[in-house]
Design a protein around this motif. Structure first.
Motif, PDB file in Angstrom:
ATOM      1  N   SER A 220       0.838  -1.204   0.000  1.00 27.08           N
ATOM      2  CA  SER A 220       0.000   0.000   0.000  1.00 27.08           C
ATOM      3  C   SER A 220       0.871   1.252   0.000  1.00 27.08           C
ATOM      4  CB  SER A 220      -0.919   0.002   1.219  1.00 27.08           C
ATOM      5  OG  SER A 220      -1.783  -1.118   1.193  1.00 27.08           O
ATOM      6  N   GLU A 221       1.964   1.217   0.753  1.00 25.88           N
ATOM      7  CA  GLU A 221       2.859   2.376   0.782  1.00 25.88           C
ATOM      8  C   GLU A 221       3.470   2.608  -0.598  1.00 25.88           C
ATOM      9  OE1 GLU A 221       3.236   4.326   3.275  1.00 25.88           O
ATOM     10  OE2 GLU A 221       2.576   3.220   5.044  1.00 25.88           O
ATOM     11  N   VAL A 222       3.882   1.532  -1.258  1.00 26.50           N
ATOM     12  CA  VAL A 222       4.540   1.657  -2.561  1.00 26.50           C
ATOM     13  C   VAL A 222       3.539   2.103  -3.631  1.00 26.50           C
ATOM     14  CG1 VAL A 222       5.713   0.357  -4.366  1.00 26.50           C
ATOM     15  CG2 VAL A 222       6.351   0.008  -1.984  1.00 26.50           C
ATOM     16  N   VAL A 223       2.376   1.463  -3.682  1.00 22.86           N
ATOM     17  CA  VAL A 223       1.358   1.866  -4.662  1.00 22.86           C
ATOM     18  C   VAL A 223       0.831   3.259  -4.339  1.00 22.86           C
ATOM     19  CG1 VAL A 223      -0.904   1.289  -5.639  1.00 22.86           C
ATOM     20  CG2 VAL A 223       0.735  -0.530  -5.137  1.00 22.86           C
ATOM     21  N   GLY A 224       0.825   3.610  -3.047  1.00 27.68           N
ATOM     22  CA  GLY A 224       0.326   4.922  -2.622  1.00 27.68           C
ATOM     23  C   GLY A 224       1.137   6.082  -3.153  1.00 27.68           C
ATOM     24  N   MET A 225       2.347   5.826  -3.631  1.00 28.05           N
ATOM     25  CA  MET A 225       3.140   6.904  -4.230  1.00 28.05           C
ATOM     26  C   MET A 225       2.542   7.359  -5.558  1.00 28.05           C
ATOM     27  SD  MET A 225       7.115   5.871  -3.597  1.00 28.05           S
ATOM     28  CE  MET A 225       7.048   4.297  -4.440  1.00 28.05           C
ATOM     29  N   LEU A 226       1.761   6.493  -6.223  1.00 22.53           N
ATOM     30  CA  LEU A 226       1.328   6.778  -7.593  1.00 22.53           C
ATOM     31  C   LEU A 226       0.314   7.919  -7.704  1.00 22.53           C
ATOM     32  CD1 LEU A 226       1.105   3.087  -8.850  1.00 22.53           C
ATOM     33  CD2 LEU A 226       2.868   4.772  -9.376  1.00 22.53           C
ATOM     34  N   PRO A 227      -0.813   7.918  -6.945  1.00 27.03           N
ATOM     35  CA  PRO A 227      -1.798   8.986  -7.160  1.00 27.03           C
ATOM     36  C   PRO A 227      -1.288  10.372  -6.842  1.00 27.03           C
ATOM     37  CG  PRO A 227      -2.399   7.603  -5.272  1.00 27.03           C
ATOM     38  CD  PRO A 227      -1.275   6.922  -5.975  1.00 27.03           C
ATOM     39  N   GLU A 228      -0.366  10.508  -5.886  1.00 26.54           N
ATOM     40  CA  GLU A 228       0.160  11.835  -5.572  1.00 26.54           C
ATOM     41  C   GLU A 228       1.390  12.161  -6.420  1.00 26.54           C
ATOM     42  OE1 GLU A 228      -0.669  12.924  -1.095  1.00 26.54           O
ATOM     43  OE2 GLU A 228       0.165  10.908  -1.267  1.00 26.54           O
ATOM     44  N   GLY A 229       2.191  11.147  -6.738  1.00 28.57           N
ATOM     45  CA  GLY A 229       3.389  11.391  -7.533  1.00 28.57           C
ATOM     46  C   GLY A 229       3.074  11.992  -8.889  1.00 28.57           C
TER      47      GLY A 229
ATOM     48  N   TYR B  17      -8.712   4.841  -6.464  1.00 31.90           N
ATOM     49  CA  TYR B  17      -9.575   5.966  -6.862  1.00 31.90           C
ATOM     50  C   TYR B  17      -8.739   6.983  -7.624  1.00 31.90           C
ATOM     51  CZ  TYR B  17     -13.272   4.237  -3.820  1.00 31.90           C
ATOM     52  OH  TYR B  17     -14.244   3.464  -3.253  1.00 31.90           O
ATOM     53  N   PRO B  18      -9.306   7.616  -8.663  1.00 27.10           N
ATOM     54  CA  PRO B  18      -8.541   8.612  -9.442  1.00 27.10           C
ATOM     55  C   PRO B  18      -8.439   9.945  -8.713  1.00 27.10           C
ATOM     56  CG  PRO B  18     -10.780   8.446 -10.291  1.00 27.10           C
ATOM     57  CD  PRO B  18     -10.663   7.387  -9.211  1.00 27.10           C
TER      58      PRO B  18
ATOM     59  N   GLY C 205     -12.489   1.099 -10.638  1.00 27.98           N
ATOM     60  CA  GLY C 205     -11.325   1.883 -10.245  1.00 27.98           C
ATOM     61  C   GLY C 205     -10.097   1.601 -11.097  1.00 27.98           C
ATOM     62  N   LEU C 206      -8.936   1.974 -10.572  1.00 21.61           N
ATOM     63  CA  LEU C 206      -7.698   2.009 -11.341  1.00 21.61           C
ATOM     64  C   LEU C 206      -6.747   0.871 -10.994  1.00 21.61           C
ATOM     65  CD1 LEU C 206      -7.021   5.866 -11.181  1.00 21.61           C
ATOM     66  CD2 LEU C 206      -8.167   4.577 -12.979  1.00 21.61           C
ATOM     67  N   ASN C 207      -7.270  -0.265 -10.571  1.00 21.87           N
ATOM     68  CA  ASN C 207      -6.400  -1.385 -10.192  1.00 21.87           C
ATOM     69  C   ASN C 207      -5.456  -1.784 -11.325  1.00 21.87           C
ATOM     70  OD1 ASN C 207      -6.350  -4.732 -10.237  1.00 21.87           O
ATOM     71  ND2 ASN C 207      -5.766  -3.811  -8.295  1.00 21.87           N
ATOM     72  N   LYS C 208      -5.969  -1.918 -12.529  1.00 20.48           N
ATOM     73  CA  LYS C 208      -5.124  -2.338 -13.657  1.00 20.48           C
ATOM     74  C   LYS C 208      -4.050  -1.300 -13.951  1.00 20.48           C
ATOM     75  CE  LYS C 208      -8.632  -5.210 -15.927  1.00 20.48           C
ATOM     76  NZ  LYS C 208      -9.482  -5.373 -17.123  1.00 20.48           N
ATOM     77  N   GLU C 209      -4.438  -0.012 -13.860  1.00 22.75           N
ATOM     78  CA  GLU C 209      -3.460   1.051 -14.131  1.00 22.75           C
ATOM     79  C   GLU C 209      -2.375   1.092 -13.051  1.00 22.75           C
ATOM     80  OE1 GLU C 209      -6.649   1.222 -14.366  1.00 22.75           O
ATOM     81  OE2 GLU C 209      -7.197   2.155 -16.276  1.00 22.75           O
ATOM     82  N   ARG C 210      -2.788   0.949 -11.776  1.00 24.85           N
ATOM     83  CA  ARG C 210      -1.799   0.977 -10.692  1.00 24.85           C
ATOM     84  C   ARG C 210      -0.821  -0.188 -10.813  1.00 24.85           C
ATOM     85  NH1 ARG C 210      -2.964   6.012 -10.148  1.00 24.85           N
ATOM     86  NH2 ARG C 210      -4.602   6.590  -8.677  1.00 24.85           N
ATOM     87  N   LEU C 211      -1.366  -1.394 -11.037  1.00 24.19           N
ATOM     88  CA  LEU C 211      -0.478  -2.557 -11.172  1.00 24.19           C
ATOM     89  C   LEU C 211       0.404  -2.426 -12.411  1.00 24.19           C
ATOM     90  CD1 LEU C 211      -2.497  -5.749 -10.162  1.00 24.19           C
ATOM     91  CD2 LEU C 211      -0.635  -4.624  -8.951  1.00 24.19           C
TER      92      LEU C 211
ATOM     93  N   ALA D  35       1.588   0.296 -13.680  1.00 26.77           N
ATOM     94  CA  ALA D  35       2.677   1.231 -13.376  1.00 26.77           C
ATOM     95  C   ALA D  35       3.760   0.554 -12.549  1.00 26.77           C
ATOM     96  CB  ALA D  35       2.123   2.448 -12.633  1.00 26.77           C
ATOM     97  N   ARG D  36       3.354  -0.270 -11.574  1.00 28.97           N
ATOM     98  CA  ARG D  36       4.345  -0.961 -10.752  1.00 28.97           C
ATOM     99  C   ARG D  36       5.102  -2.006 -11.573  1.00 28.97           C
ATOM    100  NH1 ARG D  36       6.459   1.862  -7.942  1.00 28.97           N
ATOM    101  NH2 ARG D  36       7.691   0.006  -7.475  1.00 28.97           N
ATOM    102  N   GLN D  37       4.387  -2.713 -12.458  1.00 27.53           N
ATOM    103  CA  GLN D  37       5.052  -3.718 -13.302  1.00 27.53           C
ATOM    104  C   GLN D  37       6.073  -3.055 -14.223  1.00 27.53           C
ATOM    105  OE1 GLN D  37       1.476  -5.237 -14.968  1.00 27.53           O
ATOM    106  NE2 GLN D  37       1.099  -6.710 -13.321  1.00 27.53           N
ATOM    107  N   GLN D  38       5.722  -1.885 -14.772  1.00 27.56           N
ATOM    108  CA  GLN D  38       6.651  -1.180 -15.653  1.00 27.56           C
ATOM    109  C   GLN D  38       7.886  -0.716 -14.878  1.00 27.56           C
ATOM    110  OE1 GLN D  38       6.231  -0.792 -19.088  1.00 27.56           O
ATOM    111  NE2 GLN D  38       8.399  -0.264 -18.874  1.00 27.56           N
ATOM    112  N   ALA D  39       7.653  -0.207 -13.654  1.00 25.10           N
ATOM    113  CA  ALA D  39       8.781   0.242 -12.831  1.00 25.10           C
ATOM    114  C   ALA D  39       9.696  -0.929 -12.491  1.00 25.10           C
ATOM    115  CB  ALA D  39       8.252   0.895 -11.549  1.00 25.10           C
ATOM    116  N   HIS D  40       9.095  -2.103 -12.236  1.00 22.52           N
ATOM    117  CA  HIS D  40       9.894  -3.296 -11.924  1.00 22.52           C
ATOM    118  C   HIS D  40      10.732  -3.697 -13.133  1.00 22.52           C
ATOM    119  CE1 HIS D  40      10.807  -6.764  -9.412  1.00 22.52           C
ATOM    120  NE2 HIS D  40      10.653  -7.538 -10.478  1.00 22.52           N
TER     121      HIS D  40
END
Length: 329
Positions: free
Chosen positions: A62-71, A131-132, A293-299, A301-306
């Motif tokens: 949650s902390e790692v994915v939580g960087m996305l909406p504000e970043g 949530y967007p 919601g944005l589950n697919k988009e969030r995941l 983004a994390r997959q691309q970063a990985h």
């Protein structure tokens, strides 16, 4: 921010978990009852270990994915001051993820398995991040409401029975308090600003109020893991207790700022507690399961970063191999 609710999740756990005897279990529960901290080298029931790995890894995700909406709002900050604050906050969230992954590793989980579970979608993270964000005011409202909810939960977890998780929470809470204050300061300024700023702050509240309440988890009767977590001193308060504390603190502050809470059924009871109307748990579970919601988009983004970071992992492996060879020579 944080994992808050408890949902079933696939969790990477050590392959060989020893069975406990009644005597071992009784001695363990006596330590919990005496208020002792359980440390990594101590004996613990397999279910206690499994629940902690599930909970801490979900919190780390949650902390790692939580960087996305504000970043994604850093480049749109209206001033250098706001940009610096937001950059520092996003970096804080990355650090929180690191603390928590380390805490889970002390239980025998591996970083690779936990990250793989997140990237494959098997592991959960807090549904609030699906949530967007529609405006700059969302950045402030996330700080006030979402981080405010996180602090309520994490303050409770700072007293939990597992030492590494408890100590990580003490550090994280001090930083989350800053996140909460900057969000509140931003929204209060907008609520006292121009008509357009007040409208933007109210719109953000309208969209984040209910997700923030749901972030604190299902009602106690619908929370499958809460019983065992409370029994073993991991959760010291129930979801509904924490939600009530959150309501009693935030409702008066939001009203004092001149904002309207989007709940026609909200009222105070005879004890002075603020009571909310019915929560749409159908929406909550749809967001958790990725159906809305944005589950697919969030995941994604994390997959691309990985993938983009593969060269760093390769470099670390090459360095470790070279150092190992030098020591053998």
């Amino acid at each position: 921010m944080t994992q808050i609710h408890t949902v079933p999740a696939s969790v990477p756990v050590p392959a060989a978990l020893p069975l406990e005897t009644p005597e071992q279990l009784a001695a363990f529960e006596a330590r919990i009852a005496a208020g002792e901290k359980i440390e990594p080298g101590d004996w613990m029931p397999a279910e206690y270990r499994r629940q902690l790995i599930r909970m801490i890894s979900q919190h780390a995700h949650s902390e790692v994915v939580g960087m996305l909406p504000e970043g994604e709002w850093i480049s749109f900050a209206p001033s250098l001051k706001r940009k610096l604050i937001l950059m520092a906050k996003v970096q804080d969230e990355a650090g929180h993820g690191q603390y928590l992954y380390h805490a889970a590793e002390t239980l025998g989980a591996t970083r690779e398995d936990m990250v793989d579970a997140l990237l494959s979608g098997k592991a959960k993270y807090s549904s609030i991040f699906n949530y967007p964000t529609h405006s700059w005011a969302d950045v402030g409202m996330i700080g006030w409401l979402v981080d405010g909810a996180a602090i309520k939960n994490q303050t409770m977890l700072a007293g939990c029975s597992y030492g590494p998780y408890s100590r990580a929470m003490v550090r994280i809470c001090s930083e989350e308090t800053f996140h909460h204050k900057q969000g509140k300061e931003m929204i209060v300024l907008y609520a006292q600003g121009t008509p357009q700023q007040r409208e933007m702050a109210q719109d953000a509240l309208n969209r984040w109020w209910w997700p923030s309440l749901m972030m604190l988890g299902p009602h106690d009767a619908d929370s499958p893991n809460s019983g065992v977590l409370a029994k073993w001193g991991v959760k010291l308060k129930s979801n509904d207790e924490v939600r009530q504390e959150y309501m009693n603190e935030h409702v008066p502050e939001l009203l004092e700022a001149g904002l309207t809470i989007p709940d026609a059924n909200m009222h105070q009871d005879e004890q002075g507690n603020w009571k909310h109307g019915p929560i749409d748990w159908t929406e909550f579970w749809a967001i958790v399961k990725g159906e809305r919601g944005l589950n697919k988009e969030r995941l994604g983004a994390r997959q691309q970063a990985h993938t983009d970071g593969a060269w760093v992992r390769d470099a670390l492996d090459a360095y470790a191999a070279r150092e190992s060879g030098a020591k053998r020579a």
